[in-house]
Design a protein around this motif. Structure first.
Motif, short mmCIF file in Angstrom:
data_model
loop_
_atom_site.label_atom_id
_atom_site.label_comp_id
_atom_site.label_asym_id
_atom_site.label_seq_id
_atom_site.Cartn_x
_atom_site.Cartn_y
_atom_site.Cartn_z
N GLY A 169 -13.39 12.51 -37.06
CA GLY A 169 -13.65 11.16 -36.58
C GLY A 169 -13.48 10.13 -37.68
O GLY A 169 -13.32 10.47 -38.86
N PRO A 170 -13.49 8.83 -37.37
CA PRO A 170 -13.73 8.28 -36.02
C PRO A 170 -12.49 8.41 -35.13
O PRO A 170 -11.37 8.51 -35.63
CB PRO A 170 -14.03 6.80 -36.31
N PHE A 171 -12.74 8.41 -33.85
CA PHE A 171 -11.67 8.65 -32.89
C PHE A 171 -11.21 7.36 -32.21
O PHE A 171 -11.87 6.33 -32.27
CB PHE A 171 -12.14 9.68 -31.85
N ILE A 172 -10.06 7.48 -31.57
CA ILE A 172 -9.48 6.35 -30.86
C ILE A 172 -10.32 6.06 -29.62
O ILE A 172 -10.61 6.97 -28.83
CB ILE A 172 -8.02 6.65 -30.47
N PRO A 173 -10.74 4.82 -29.43
CA PRO A 173 -11.60 4.51 -28.28
C PRO A 173 -10.82 4.50 -26.96
O PRO A 173 -9.60 4.39 -26.94
CB PRO A 173 -12.12 3.10 -28.60
N ASN A 174 -11.58 4.65 -25.88
CA ASN A 174 -11.04 4.51 -24.51
C ASN A 174 -9.99 5.57 -24.16
O ASN A 174 -9.09 5.33 -23.36
CB ASN A 174 -10.45 3.11 -24.30
N VAL A 175 -10.13 6.75 -24.76
CA VAL A 175 -9.29 7.89 -24.40
C VAL A 175 -10.20 9.09 -24.20
O VAL A 175 -10.99 9.42 -25.09
CB VAL A 175 -8.25 8.21 -25.49
N GLY A 176 -10.13 9.73 -23.04
CA GLY A 176 -10.92 10.93 -22.85
C GLY A 176 -11.72 10.96 -21.56
O GLY A 176 -11.51 10.13 -20.67
N PRO A 177 -12.64 11.92 -21.44
CA PRO A 177 -13.34 12.16 -20.18
C PRO A 177 -14.63 11.36 -19.98
O PRO A 177 -15.25 11.48 -18.94
CB PRO A 177 -13.67 13.65 -20.26
N SER A 178 -15.03 10.54 -20.96
CA SER A 178 -16.30 9.81 -20.82
C SER A 178 -16.14 8.56 -19.96
O SER A 178 -15.16 7.82 -20.09
CB SER A 178 -16.80 9.40 -22.22
N TYR A 179 -17.11 8.34 -19.09
CA TYR A 179 -17.10 7.14 -18.26
C TYR A 179 -18.52 6.78 -17.88
O TYR A 179 -19.45 7.59 -18.02
CB TYR A 179 -16.25 7.33 -17.01
N GLY A 180 -18.68 5.55 -17.40
CA GLY A 180 -20.00 5.12 -16.95
C GLY A 180 -21.00 5.18 -18.08
O GLY A 180 -20.68 4.96 -19.25
N ASP A 181 -22.22 5.49 -17.74
CA ASP A 181 -23.31 5.55 -18.71
C ASP A 181 -23.51 6.99 -19.18
O ASP A 181 -24.45 7.68 -18.78
CB ASP A 181 -24.59 5.00 -18.09
N GLY A 182 -22.58 7.46 -20.03
CA GLY A 182 -22.71 8.80 -20.60
C GLY A 182 -22.27 9.93 -19.69
O GLY A 182 -22.63 11.08 -19.93
N LYS A 183 -21.47 9.64 -18.67
CA LYS A 183 -21.00 10.70 -17.77
C LYS A 183 -19.69 11.28 -18.29
O LYS A 183 -18.95 10.64 -19.03
CB LYS A 183 -20.81 10.15 -16.35
N THR A 184 -19.41 12.52 -17.87
CA THR A 184 -18.20 13.22 -18.30
C THR A 184 -17.41 13.66 -17.09
O THR A 184 -17.94 14.33 -16.20
CB THR A 184 -18.56 14.45 -19.15
N LEU A 185 -16.15 13.28 -17.06
CA LEU A 185 -15.28 13.62 -15.94
C LEU A 185 -14.80 15.06 -16.06
O LEU A 185 -14.16 15.42 -17.05
CB LEU A 185 -14.09 12.66 -15.90
#
Length: 446
Positions: A169-185
Motif C-alpha cells: 500500500g497505499p492502493f489506488i482508490p475506487n477500485v475493488g469490491p468495497s461499497y457502501g458503509d464497509g460492505k464487500t461485493l
C-alpha cells in the motif's frame, strides 16, 4: 508402491540455485521443465509428466504446437520488433482477425493479462468521464471479492487477498469490491450487486469480473447470474468487463468464451490473454465497441512489445489451430469425462470434500484437517501426484486444480484420474517423508 518419478537430482541442484538467486515471488511445484510437446513434458532428469496445469491455460493448444512455432520462426526471419512508433505488415490482419472472430469493433493490444486488466480500468474510467458524465476523479470500478486479475498495483488495489496486498500500500482508490458503509461485493451475488449500484451507481463506471473465478478455486457463476449482471449494468449505465484471461479460448466449453458457455449475454468489454497465442509469446488484448474504445486519447496507453509482429504471427496461427485441431469438439467430449471422473472419486474417498468445474478445468477441495492429523497438507497431495507423473498446482493450500491442455485425450485424462484415486486410497497409510521428492524439496512445503 508404484511411483513413476522417484529421483530428480539435477532438478534439486537447479532449484537450490534458483532459491539462492531468484526473488521468491513464486513457490513452484518442484518440476524443472526441459522439453514439452502437446500434453507431455520432460524434466532435466529425464522424468516424464502429463501437464495438468497448461501454464494456467496459456498452453491450451499444447506445448510447442508445430504450426504456431513455424509461424513464429518465419516471422523472426523477417522482423521481430519495429516499435509502436511505427506499424508493421501483420498488425492490420491481426486487428481485423481478432475483431471479426471475437465479435467486437475495436481491439487494444498489450502483453500480459494484468496489463490488459489495468487498461480496462483506464478505459472504464475514460468512458465514465467522457460518456457517462461522472464528475472528475470520482469514477469507481467495481470488482468481486476473491478475484484474481493479476499482480500489478492497480489490479492489486482491487484484490481482497490480504496476502497479495501486504506491504504494497497505499492502493489506488475506487477500485475493488468495497461499497457502501464497509460492505464487500461477492461474486455470484446479484442482490448485492443491485444494492451496490443503487447506492453508488452514478459514480460506477464498470464492473470487472472473471466469468469463472479461477485462482479462488474454480467457481463458475450460478445459472442466470451473468444475465442479471447484464441487466443491472444496462439499467445503471455501467460497463460489464469480462476477464477471460484464463477462462477464454474454449477452456470452459465448446464455445470460445466462458460467458458464451455459461450465459446468453455479452459483455461490453472483453479482456483476454494467455491462450490466444498458444503459450508461445505473451499477448493480451482488450476488445470493445468503437464508442467505448474511442474515449481514450491517442498516445495515452501502450507498451513497446504490444502487438509486435511476433505477437501477431503467434496469435493468428493459434486461432487457426483451434479450428484445425477441432479443439472445441475435444473439450465437449473430454471435459465432462474429466469432471464426472473427479466427482466419482470425490464421492468415494474422504480426502476430497468438493469438486467444481466446467469445460476442461476443475478443482477439488481437500480435507485439510485430515491431512493435518497425518502431518501433511495440500502440498503433499501435489507431490504424490507429481510422483505419479502428473504436473499440477494447488491454490490457497486447500484446493488442487486439473487444467490440462485442451488437446488432451481421454486416455491421458484417465491417467490423471487413476493417479488421484491412488492418492486417495494410498495416502492414508503413508508417512509424508515416504512420498518421493518430499525430503529433497521440503523447503517448498507450506
Amino acid at each position: 508402491m508404484s511411483f513413476k518419478v522417484t529421483s530428480a537430482p539435477i532438478s534439486a541442484q537447479m532449484m537450490e540455485v534458483e532459491q539462492k538467486y531468484s526473488a521468491h515471488n513464486y513457490t513452484p511445484t518442484p518440476i524443472v521443465f526441459e522439453n514439452g510437446l502437446g500434453c507431455e513434458i520432460t524434466d532435466v532428469d529425464g522424468n516424464k509428466f502429463l501437464d495438468f496445469s497448461a501454464a494456467y491455460s496459456a498452453c491450451n493448444t499444447g506445448h510447442n504446437h508445430p504450426a504456431i512455432i513455424k509461424a513464429v520462426k518465419e516471422q523472426y526471419d523477417k522482423i521481430a520488433l519495429p516499435s509502436r512508433g511505427f506499424t508493421h505488415s501483420r498488425y492490420a490482419e491481426f486487428c481485423k482477425t481478432l475483431c471479426e472472430s471475437f465479435g467486437f469493433e475495436k481491439v487494444l493490444t498489450v502483453n500480459g493479462g494484468a496489463e490488459a486488466v489495468e487498461f480496462a480500468i483506464k478505459l472504464s474510467r475514460s468512458w465514465g468521464y467522457v460518456k457517462k458524465g461522472i464528475a472528475p476523479n470520482k469514477a469507481k470500478v467495481m470488482m468481486a471479492a476473491k478475484n484474481y486479475h493479476g499482480r500489478t498495483l492497480g489490479v492489486t488495489s482491487g484484490s481482497s487477498n490480504e496476502t497479495a496486498r501486504k506491504n504494497y500500500g497505499p492502493f489506488i482508490p475506487n477500485v475493488g469490491p468495497s461499497y457502501g458503509d464497509g460492505k464487500t461485493l461477492q461474486f455470484n451475488d446479484a442482490e448485492a450487486l443491485e444494492e451496490c449500484f443503487k447506492l453508488e451507481g452514478e459514480n460506477i463506471a464498470a464492473f470487472i469480473i472473471e466469468t469463472v473465478q479461477g485462482e479462488a478455486g474454480i467457481y463458475p457463476p450460478s445459472p442466470g447470474y451473468l444475465e442479471k449482471v447484464r441487466e443491472l449494468c444496462d439499467k445503471y449505465n455501467v460497463l460489464w468487463c469480462a476477464d477471460e484471461v484464463q477462462m477464454g479460448s474454449y477452456r470452459c466449453g465448446p464455445k470460445r468464451w466462458a460467458y458464451e458457455n455459461l450465459s446468453t449475454v455479452k459483455p461490453d468489454v472483453l479482456i483476454t490473454a494467455k491462450s490466444i497465442s498458444g503459450g508461445i509469446y505473451p499477448v493480451s488484448v482488450v476488445l470493445s465497441s468503437a464508442e467505448i474504445m474511442n474515449t481514450i486519447e491517442p498516445n495515452t496507453h501502450g507498451s513497446t512489445f504490444s502487438g509486435s509482429p511476433i505477437a501477431c504471427a503467434a496469435t493468428i496461427a493459434a486461432l487457426k489451430v483451434y479450428v484445425d485441431d477441432k479443439i472445441p469438439e475435444n473439450v465437449a467430449e473430454v471435459g465432462p469425462y474429466m469432471l464426472e471422473g473427479l466427482k466419482a472419486i470425490g464421492e468415494k474417498y474422504d480426502l476430497i470434500t468438493a469438486v467444481r468445474g466446467c469445460g476442461l478445468i476443475a478443482a477439488f477441495d481437500l480435507n485439510t484437517e485430515w491431512l493435518k492429523k497425518s502431518g501433511m497438507n495440500a502440498w503433499h497431495v501435489v507431490m504424490f501426484l507429481r510422483a505419479k507423473g502428473i504436473a499440477c498446482k494447488m491454490v490457497h493450500g486447500t484446493t488442487v486444480r486439473y487444467c490440462p491442455p485442451l488437446i488432451v485425450t481421454k486416455e491421458q485424462i484417465q491417467v490423471g484420474l487413476d493417479a488421484l484415486e491412488d492418492c486417495c486410497s494410498l495416502l492414508p497409510n503413508m508417512k509424508a517423508e515416504n512420498i518421493p521428492g518430499v525430503k529433497e524439496f521440503h523447503y517448498l512445503a507450506h
